[in-house]
Motif scaffolding. Structure first.
Motif, PDB file in Angstrom:
ATOM      1  N   VAL C  19       0.842  -1.198   0.000  1.00  0.00           N
ATOM      2  CA  VAL C  19       0.000   0.000   0.000  1.00  0.00           C
ATOM      3  C   VAL C  19       0.872   1.242   0.000  1.00  0.00           C
ATOM      4  O   VAL C  19       0.542   2.261  -0.592  1.00  0.00           O
ATOM      5  N   ARG C  22       4.654   3.537  -3.691  1.00  0.00           N
ATOM      6  CA  ARG C  22       3.907   4.350  -4.648  1.00  0.00           C
ATOM      7  C   ARG C  22       4.601   4.409  -6.012  1.00  0.00           C
ATOM      8  O   ARG C  22       4.052   4.928  -6.963  1.00  0.00           O
ATOM      9  N   VAL C 130     -14.819 -16.547   6.265  1.00  0.00           N
ATOM     10  CA  VAL C 130     -14.064 -15.290   6.258  1.00  0.00           C
ATOM     11  C   VAL C 130     -13.186 -15.214   5.012  1.00  0.00           C
ATOM     12  O   VAL C 130     -13.168 -14.208   4.297  1.00  0.00           O
ATOM     13  N   GLU C 133     -15.207 -14.534   1.875  1.00  0.00           N
ATOM     14  CA  GLU C 133     -15.678 -13.168   1.680  1.00  0.00           C
ATOM     15  C   GLU C 133     -14.520 -12.230   1.375  1.00  0.00           C
ATOM     16  O   GLU C 133     -14.647 -11.340   0.536  1.00  0.00           O
ATOM     17  N   ILE C 134     -13.399 -12.415   2.075  1.00  0.00           N
ATOM     18  CA  ILE C 134     -12.353 -11.419   1.866  1.00  0.00           C
ATOM     19  C   ILE C 134     -11.628 -11.643   0.556  1.00  0.00           C
ATOM     20  O   ILE C 134     -10.890 -10.777   0.105  1.00  0.00           O
ATOM     21  N   ILE C 137     -13.651  -8.995  -1.853  1.00  0.00           N
ATOM     22  CA  ILE C 137     -13.489  -7.536  -1.833  1.00  0.00           C
ATOM     23  C   ILE C 137     -12.391  -7.063  -2.779  1.00  0.00           C
ATOM     24  O   ILE C 137     -12.623  -6.180  -3.622  1.00  0.00           O
ATOM     25  N   TYR C 140     -13.223  -7.373  -6.406  1.00  0.00           N
ATOM     26  CA  TYR C 140     -14.215  -6.372  -6.805  1.00  0.00           C
ATOM     27  C   TYR C 140     -13.534  -5.059  -7.142  1.00  0.00           C
ATOM     28  O   TYR C 140     -13.814  -4.435  -8.169  1.00  0.00           O
ATOM     29  N   PHE C 141     -12.617  -4.671  -6.261  1.00  0.00           N
ATOM     30  CA  PHE C 141     -11.948  -3.398  -6.511  1.00  0.00           C
ATOM     31  C   PHE C 141     -11.039  -3.469  -7.721  1.00  0.00           C
ATOM     32  O   PHE C 141     -10.950  -2.520  -8.498  1.00  0.00           O
ATOM     33  N   ALA C 144     -13.302  -3.299 -10.703  1.00  0.00           N
ATOM     34  CA  ALA C 144     -14.051  -2.066 -10.875  1.00  0.00           C
ATOM     35  C   ALA C 144     -13.130  -0.872 -11.091  1.00  0.00           C
ATOM     36  O   ALA C 144     -13.456   0.041 -11.839  1.00  0.00           O
ATOM     37  N   LEU C 145     -11.975  -0.895 -10.455  1.00  0.00           N
ATOM     38  CA  LEU C 145     -11.104   0.274 -10.558  1.00  0.00           C
ATOM     39  C   LEU C 145     -10.327   0.309 -11.860  1.00  0.00           C
ATOM     40  O   LEU C 145     -10.117   1.358 -12.445  1.00  0.00           O
ATOM     41  N   ARG C 151     -18.191  -0.905 -16.131  1.00  0.00           N
ATOM     42  CA  ARG C 151     -17.652  -1.777 -15.087  1.00  0.00           C
ATOM     43  C   ARG C 151     -18.434  -1.677 -13.788  1.00  0.00           C
ATOM     44  O   ARG C 151     -18.537  -2.640 -13.046  1.00  0.00           O
ATOM     45  N   VAL C 152     -18.988  -0.474 -13.498  1.00  0.00           N
ATOM     46  CA  VAL C 152     -19.647  -0.301 -12.205  1.00  0.00           C
ATOM     47  C   VAL C 152     -20.840  -1.234 -12.086  1.00  0.00           C
ATOM     48  O   VAL C 152     -20.964  -2.013 -11.140  1.00  0.00           O
ATOM     49  N   LEU C 156     -21.066  -4.564  -9.809  1.00  0.00           N
ATOM     50  CA  LEU C 156     -22.078  -4.585  -8.768  1.00  0.00           C
ATOM     51  C   LEU C 156     -22.852  -5.883  -8.846  1.00  0.00           C
ATOM     52  O   LEU C 156     -23.090  -6.567  -7.848  1.00  0.00           O
ATOM     53  N   PHE C 159     -20.752  -8.642  -7.582  1.00  0.00           N
ATOM     54  CA  PHE C 159     -20.623  -8.621  -6.131  1.00  0.00           C
ATOM     55  C   PHE C 159     -21.900  -9.103  -5.470  1.00  0.00           C
ATOM     56  O   PHE C 159     -21.882  -9.938  -4.561  1.00  0.00           O
TER      57      PHE C 159
END
Lengths: 345, 121, 486, 464, 109
Positions: C19, C22, C130, C133-134, C137, C140-141, C144-145, C151-152, C156, C159
């Motif tokens: 994260v 950069r 767990v 589900e994880i 996420i 999805y990003f 979508a990103l 894409r939205v 959706l 998801f």
């Protein structure tokens, strides 16, 4: 038994009511006479000797005047205003003990209309109702002066009601009962009068009583120089009469209360040492009580010509910023002193 | 002294008498007095000047404030009555408790004063 | 070095580290970290004993009052998938364009790896859920990103579909939890339940829907093609290469042992759905113009066959499913990468526009050919052994085995047809003028494709090693089921 | 009790600080006071819990845990308020004081052991809020919200009181222990009909207070019209405290009579879920969406009461914490965004991810927590709620809840969509939204706590 | 007359119950049907006072003072509530010049 009891009470009520009315009527005369005396003039003296019939003439005139209900007024409320005023004024005397008991053979008559054990609360409640008569009348008139007067009256009377209540609390701490009959009974003789233990409370009570009765120096609701007639500007004939009546009755009842709560009511010095029979003591007691009441009524009128009227902000400042803290201080003081006395002596 | 609802009946009698008096006199004057009406007589009195607007207008918020404060303080006073009557039984502990109560009341009171809620300019 | 938890921990740490990276170097950091994780996997593989059941178990109490444990371990069924995950993630990272993606993208990929690994190793239903589900996420990003098109809305839908399925599964898990005598989420406790038949039917649907949506099996597949097409190449690879195996894995690991009677009751229905899906998807794939969409549909066909193998409840079928999951992962990642390479060079995925690229990109063409052969299932490629076993399994299914086998076998034929059409339309024929300047792939891409091609061939030639890993576990499972259904 | 006294005195102190123009001292003093209050609660944790003050209050672990939660959340809200309150009114000190008074009420509701305290707590909590809701005197929306909240609050109080009275009539006591005794020792058919009527009316009153459908209609308007921070406070602290009180009543007294109220509550829970979620789905305003979603969350929280067991308290605590943290974050973000863009529509979140990655991330985690995605506290809460329901085999309810969870995901994801995938419109300058330091700290605390509970909820669940 | 008095002393509990419930119901109906804010507030007061009366009746019936103490609490808090409520009403009136609850439509449901 119950029927006899009720009959007896009915008679008592009627007698007291009549006395109340008479006193109220003659208070008007007394007021003018005293005013005259203070200002070094005669006052009314045409109707009868010393103007003794003057109140009757005034009363008669009220009956024969035209009654006017303004076009913009709310008719029902307009009529209800004075009626409520007179009712609340009259019923407040129900719990005042006018004297001890009279015994005729088997029957014992208590000179108190209702012997309830919450007399103080009753008085307090009825006084609070008094504001409705004025407020209704003032609002129903649809007149700016009336409304102004009514609002002032309402706001004044509720402001001073707190002081009144707080001063009474100190008294209750001393007496330990809410029954006025008992409070008076406790003050037998002279040294037991509550005024000796509650001087500050009495001063507060008197001040608040003046305000509750809209008497000078607290007569702002009807101060003629500002508001014409105040809340009763639009009233005429007997409806005006009823308002007047209720004011004087209020004064009478306040005086009675002051006498009963602080000055021993029907008690007088050495009452048990004179060797009189119970009935005689009662009769003298009643007379003593009424003389105390008259003294207070005189005091009311005396003040009227002694003190100038307050300004409204002064009135509010006195009520909220002086009397309430003072009354609370009085409660604290009373509580501490009584408990010190109980604990150490 | 035990009280029964019966003890309150005399009060009702007195109420009836007082109401009877009030209503009778009102009716009496209504019957006795002259009735000469005209429109001018029935307008509200404003010192002889033309009447402007309705009398029932909003008035100063201060009066309202006083009323609200009264409601609150009066209730607090009511709370003190039972205490005052039995205050000897409660003794010092009760006194201190009531002082705490009054202290809080007083704090509120001072706050009101400082906020100038009771100042009439 | 048998701390299985470290396998899960490393992706998490890597994700957090990334994260904060950069710069353009994020890709290399991510690649390095994921390669370390792959390296960490090797000891497990070497020390794994297929006969010994669940190994390398680790268990911590997670929520004591609810009897939730963090319980992970490896057995013959999960090990190949762990290998697949840890093997493919570095490859997928390597395929990405380091100028386009920053640290957060790789963080998401590695975070997803954590979820996937948790799903594959979990021995406790809570941990499984767990992980389940994880894993959702980040993908999805990612989709979508960095996706394209509408894409939205598409994501959706994706998801919501998968979330709805997993919520159903959660209810099923909670139900089973209540049923276990001591109130446990343990896999062994669940598998040991002897539920009444009707209950098993309900439980079957609760779990099956979640898995079916993920796989996807025919009526639940509508989210899939658009999502695949609009996702970035890496996202598509993750989705098709690894994520849909979660569903198949779930079937084998959870559904079969828990609700064998449910499987027995609805197995036929599901098999029929699978077979219809195979034919249907193949036919649609044949009509596609968009190469990516074509592979997406081919994927539906393939996983249909795999699921069919699972529900055949035969050793062959299950073994085939196991190995084919790995194979499909390799092939489909390779194919999507090839399409991505083509698209990066030409800017187009349309079969009608492309053509004749082989002359300009010979290396790509060779790799592509081998991958297509693998996907089609020619002998000596990895696809062959998988499909062979699956068809054998289908054939052996009680009841309508023959029909399943016949229609399932259509995959081979139809697959060959549309795959070769894909190859022909892109690589062969006349080269349109605008693609004259197209260059061949670079050395890094050669390496990646090389690895994939080698894998295709190696597994094709020596499938036994993989098969042996899972065989005892599968046998054990089937014994259990037959014991319970009897 | 120490905490309650501390907070009351603190509130008065703040009023006086305001009088003497010591405005900069307000926040530090408040936070110090809150910390002290938490310290008192903490100290009480290891004490023997017995009803105190003539059985009026009971500071058991249950009460203390919820009290700490309420104080903590209130602290978060207050920390956000530094600049916010100044912007809407000059009476800043009164804000702090009123919120603290309301907090005192909330603590009483958490710790009551006698209906008198329940009533006083609820009233103290609400009356302060009536004022706070309408604090923007010139704003008609705020006015309207205050009026509606007041009318509905007073109305529901009436129901609550009538219910209490009827129960008193049946049992002759306001004390929870004695009521419990009554319910346990009396055979079912001999329990006075007054008692059942009382349950019914109290149920209505409490459902009003927690905003459960069909008594929810005031919630969206009030939440929408209030200043954002007040909404945040209302939807977190007030809701948590109300539920704590709700659960305490039902778990202590009503359990043996569950045959009577369970069907009712079941219906209420289902209606609440659907009304909340479906309405939230169609909103165009973020604030209104949160309002409706808070109704929906009330529905989930009812699950714990519906199937009362030893885990119900920790279920509500966990859910309350998760929901509160996420809500605080969401409302705080709304404040920042609204300050920049000037509207509370979803559109104002457009493209936030490009302007401020941190803010976008924080909001995303909050939304995921509200939606109940694993590794966030919201999931643990939802998991426990679902577990509760499953324990009493309301499978139908669970299936409906699952449908609602899916609907919920739709609108929470919508926020994420606006954050990441919508581009900023032309009308707004793209200057980056600045996150003040206090917001940053609150965000960090909330998110870390959300994740911490999501990953390792053991400590929280073991509390109760 | 005697009859009247015994009746006065011995009003059965049910009568209080029915009476108070009726007043309460009137209050509820008032809140739900009236449009003027002040009248709604008065209806609410009606509800609260019916509760007070009933509490006092129950208190006498059980011979337990707690009920009456509760009445005190209710009175005190009702006073506070009314104080705040009236302030809100005035605030609203100043902005809208109306006391009709239907005119409050800024926030839609």
């Amino acid at each position: 038994m119950e029927t006899a009891f009720l009959l007896e009470k009915l008679i008592l009520v009627v007698v007291i009511f009549t006395i109340t009315l008479v006193i109220a009527m003659y208070s008007t005369l007394a007021e003018r006479k005293i005013a005259g005396f203070m200002q070094d003039r005669h006052g009314p003296d045409r109707a009868g000797a010393f103007g003794i019939l003057q109140p009757l003439c005034d009363g008669g005139k009220f009956f024969f005047k035209e009654e006017i209900i303004p076009a913009g007024a709310h008719k029902g409320l307009f009529i209800m205003g004075p009626v409520i005023a007179i009712i609340t004024a009259c019923i407040s005397s129900a719990v005042i003990p006018w004297g001890q008991t009279l015994t005729f053979g088997d029957t014992t008559i208590t000179l108190q209309v209702a012997e309830v054990n919450i007399g103080v609360l009753y008085i307090f409640g009825v006084i609070a109702l008094g504001v409705y008569g004025i407020m209704l009348g003032g609002w129903a008139s649809n007149n700016k002066f009336s409304l102004m007067g009514a609002i002032r009256a309402a706001s004044q009377s509720i402001s001073y009601e707190i002081g009144l209540g707080l001063s009474l609390i100190a008294l209750l701490m001393v007496t330990g009962t809410l029954s006025i009959g008992e409070i008076v009974a406790q003050q037998s003789g002279f040294v037991n009068w509550n005024i000796w233990s509650q001087p500050l409370g009495f001063i507060i009570f008197v001040t608040c009583a003046f305000a509750e009765c809209n008497r000078v120096p607290f007569d702002l609701p009807e101060c003629e120089t500002e508001l014409v007639g105040g809340y009763h500007t639009e009233y005429s004939s007997m409806k005006l009469g009823l308002y007047m009546f209720s004011e004087y009755i209020n004064m009478f009842v306040s005086s009675a209360l002051m006498a009963a709560l602080y000055f021993g009511g029907y008690n007088f010095p050495f009452m048990h040492d004179l060797g009189l029979s119970a009935n005689w003591i009662t009769i003298i007691g009643v007379l003593v009580f009424f003389s105390k009441i008259f003294a207070f009524i005189f005091f009311f009128m005396w003040i009227r010509w002694t003190l100038p009227r307050f300004r409204y902000d002064q009135l509010m400042r006195l009520g909220w910023k002086k009397l309430i803290p003072l009354a609370i201080a009085n409660i604290v003081l009373t509580g501490v002193i009584i408990l010190i006395k109980d604990t150490f002596f | 002294m035990e009280n029964t609802p019966f003890d309150y009946v005399p009060i009702l009698i007195q109420l009836a008498v007082a109401a009877g008096f009030g209503i009778t006199t009102i009716i009496g004057t209504h019957l006795l007095g002259p009735k000469v009406r005209n429109a001018n007589k029935l307008t509200s009195f404003e010192s002889g000047v033309e009447v402007i607007g309705n009398a029932r207008q909003p008035f100063s918020i201060k009066y309202f404030l006083v009323a609200i404060l009264f409601v609150i303080f009066d209730i607090e006073v009511i709370f003190m009555y039972p205490w005052a009557v039995n205050f000897r039984e409660f003794g010092w502990e009760g006194l201190v408790q009531m002082f705490v109560f009054m202290g809080l009341l007083l704090l509120g009171f001072i706050y009101i004063l400082k906020k100038k809620a009771l100042d009439w300019e | 070095m048998d701390n299985l938890f470290s396998l899960l921990l490393l992706p998490l740490i890597s994700a957090i580290v990334l994260v904060f990276v950069r710069s353009d170097r994020a890709k290399w950091v991510a690649l390095l970290l994921s390669l370390i994780n792959l390296g960490l996997t090797v000891p497990f593989l070497l020390r794994f004993d297929p006969q010994a059941g669940v190994q390398f178990e680790q268990m911590w109490v997670w929520i004591e009052r609810l009897n939730v444990n963090f319980h992970i371990g490896l057995d013959g069924i999960s090990l190949p998938l762990v290998l697949l995950t840890n093997g493919l993630i570095p490859l997928i990272i390597a395929t990405t364009d380091h100028t386009r993606f920053k640290g957060n993208f790789y963080a998401l990929v590695l975070f997803m790896q954590l979820g996937l690994l948790l799903v594959f190793t979990a021995l406790d239903a809570f941990s499984f859920y767990v992980g389940w589900e994880i894993a959702l996420i980040p993908i999805y990003f990612i989709c979508a990103l960095w996706g394209t098109g509408d894409r939205v809305a598409t994501n959706l839908k994706f998801f919501i579909y998968t979330f709805a399925g997993s919520i159903l599964m959660l209810i099923g898990i909670l139900y089973l939890y209540q049923q276990t005598p001591a109130g446990s989420f343990e896999w062994t406790a669940f598998a040991g339940l002897n539920l009444p038949e009707t209950t098993q039917h309900w439980v079957f649907w609760a779990f099956f829907l979640a898995f079916a949506i993920k796989i996807p099996i025919l009526p639940f597949h509508t989210w899939q093609p658009n999502t695949y097409v609009q996702a970035p190449a890496a996202g598509t690879m993750l989705l098709s290469g690894i994520m849909l195996k979660m569903g198949v894995f779930g079937l084998i690991r959870w559904l079969l042992p828990i609700a064998p009677l449910g499987v027995a009751e609805y197995g036929t229905l599901v098999m029929t759905l699978c077979v219809i899906g195979i034919v249907y998807a193949s036919l649609i794939a044949f009509r596609q113009d968009d190469a990516k969409r074509l592979i997406a549909y081919s994927s539906i066909a393939h996983v249909g066959l795999i699921s069919g193998g699972v529900f055949s409840l035969t050793v062959d079928g299950l073994q085939g499913a196991m190995i084919q999951m790995v194979n499909h992962g390799i092939s489909v990642v390779g194919l999507f990468f090839v399409i991505d390479l083509i698209e990066r060079r030409t800017g187009s995925r349309s079969l009608s526009e492309l053509g004749g690229l082989a002359s300009r990109t010979p290396k790509l063409a060779i790799a592509f050919l081998i991958l297509v052969m693998g996907a089609v299932g020619l002998p000596l490629t990895n696809g062959f052994i998988g499909e062979f076993l699956l068809l054998k399994g289908l054939f052996g299914t009680a009841g309508y085995g023959l029909w399943y086998a016949v229609f399932g076998g259509l995959t081979l034929i139809l697959g060959a047809v549309y795959m070769l059409r894909l190859y022909q339309k892109t690589m062969l024929g006349e080269l349109p003028e605008q693609w004259f300047s197209v260059s061949d792939i670079k050395s890094t891409d050669v390496v990646i494709l090389g690895i994939l091609v080698v894998l295709v061939v190696v597994i094709g030639v020596l499938p036994n090693y993989l098969l042996e890993l899972s065989e005892p576990a599968i046998n054990n499972l089937l014994q259990q089921i037959s014991f319970r259904t009897a | 009790m120490g905490a309650i006294i501390t907070l009351s005195l603190l509130a008065i102190l703040l009023l006086y600080l305001g009088l003497f123009k010591a405005k900069s001292a307000l926040l530090p003093v408040t936070l110090a006071g809150l910390a002290l209050a938490i310290g008192f609660e903490w100290y009480g944790w290891n004490q023997m819990a017995a009803p105190q003050y003539s059985g009026m209050v009971l500071f058991d672990h249950y009460a203390i845990a919820f009290s700490i939660l309420c104080i903590f959340i209130a602290g978060l809200v207050l920390s956000l308020s530094k600049a916010y309150f100044k912007a809407i009114s000059e009476n800043v000190a009164e804000y702090y004081a009123l919120i603290l008074f309301s907090l005192v009420g909330a603590l009483l509701v958490c710790a009551y052991h006698n209906f008198a305290i329940l009533f006083i707590g609820i009233e103290v909590m609400s009356v302060a809020l009536y004022i706070l809701v309408g604090i923007r005197k010139k704003d008609r929306a705020s006015n309207e919200a205050a009026l509606k909240y007041f009318l509905m609050g007073a109305f529901s109080t009436g129901f609550l009181l009538f219910g209490i009275t009827l129960m008193y009539g049946a049992t002759g006591s306001f004390d929870l222990n004695e009521l419990q005794q009554y319910v346990r020792s009396t055979p079912d058919h001999q329990i006075s009909p007054l008692f059942f009527a009382g349950i019914l009316l109290m149920l209505v009153g409490l459902c009003f207070k927690v905003g459960a459908a069909p008594f929810h209609f005031w919630t969206p308007d009030v939440y929408d019209g209030s200043p954002i921070l007040i909404t945040a406070y209302m939807s977190t602290v007030v809701k948590v405290a109300s539920f704590a009180g709700f659960l305490r009543l039902f778990s202590m007294v009503m359990v043996p009579l569950d045959g009577f109220w369970e069907p009712l509550l079941l219906t209420i829970a289902i209606i609440t879920l659907f009304v909340g979620n479906i309405s939230a789905l169609v909103q165009s305003s973020f604030k209104r969406m949160l309002a409706y979603s808070s109704i929906a969350h009330a529905g989930y929280m009812l699950f714990a009461i519906l199937s009362i067991g030893s885990l119900s308290p920790s279920a509500i605590l966990t859910y309350g914490l998760a929901y509160s943290l996420a809500s605080v974050v969401a409302f705080a973000a709304l404040i920042l965004v609204k300050r920049q863009i000037g509207t509370d529509q979803f559109e104002s979140f457009n493209g936030l991810a490009k302007q401020n990655r941190f803010l976008a991330f924080v909001v995303t985690v909050a939304m995921l927590s509200l939606a109940g995605i694993p590794l966030t506290a919201g999931f643990i809460g939802k998991f426990m709620m679902f577990g509760r329901v499953m324990e009493s085999y309301h499978t139908l309810l669970l299936v409906l809840a699952a449908i609602n969870a899916v609907i919920g995901v739709c609108y929470y994801l919508r926020v994420v969509v606006h954050l990441y995938f919508k581009s900023v419109g032309d009308q707004v300058e793209t200057s980056a939204i600045k996150v003040p330091l206090n917001f940053q700290i609150i965000f960090a605390i909330s998110i870390l706590l959300t994740l911490a509970v999501g990953v390792y909820p053991e400590w929280l669940i073991n509390l109760l | 007359m005697d009859n009247f008095i015994t009746n006065l002393q011995g009003v059965p509990l049910q009568h209080y119950l029915i009476f108070c419930s009726t007043i309460f119901a009137i209050g509820v109906v008032g809140v739900l049907t009236r449009r003027n804010v002040i009248i709604i507030m008065m209806s609410i007061e009606l509800m609260l006072n019916s509760v007070n009366l009933l509490l006092a009746a129950f208190s006498a019936h059980h011979g337990d003072a707690a009920g009456q103490v509760f009445v005190f609490f209710i009175m005190a808090l009702a006073a506070a509530e009314v104080a705040v409520g009236l302030a809100i009403v005035i605030m609203v009136y100043r902005n809208t010049k109306s006391l009709d609850i239907d005119s409050l439509t800024k926030l839609r449901l």
